[in-house]
Scaffold this motif. Sequence first.
Motif: not given
Length: 114
Positions: A5-15
């Motif tokens: 995973i390289k993009k910041h958005e992909d590291f963010l928390l999900g539900e």
Amino acid sequence: MRNTIKKHEDFLLGENDINAQSEFFYVRGMPTKFPGDARYGITATKRTFKLAVHRNRAKRLLRDWIRHHEDLLCDNLDYVFVARHGILNATRDAGRTAMRKALAYIKKLNATKK
């Protein structure tokens, strides 16, 4: 080897994230955006590790432990590993044992979610 995973958005928390932790790291499994091509990401923050050499060592240890237990990673989940300060004092065997337990826990929770 899996993609990273390289993009910041992909590291963010999900539900629908599944979490596990040990004294060396925190791991989060989240539904992948690319079925069949699950990814993983590793973070070692400057806030936790002041020196770059410590951040690099933490990431290197996590990569080694992940490679050793790659068979426990689920194909329908992306994983984010966050290094904790205790990782600097970890032995290879202790880290691999902690990784096996955390990934097995996430795999078990993922199987019950389906």
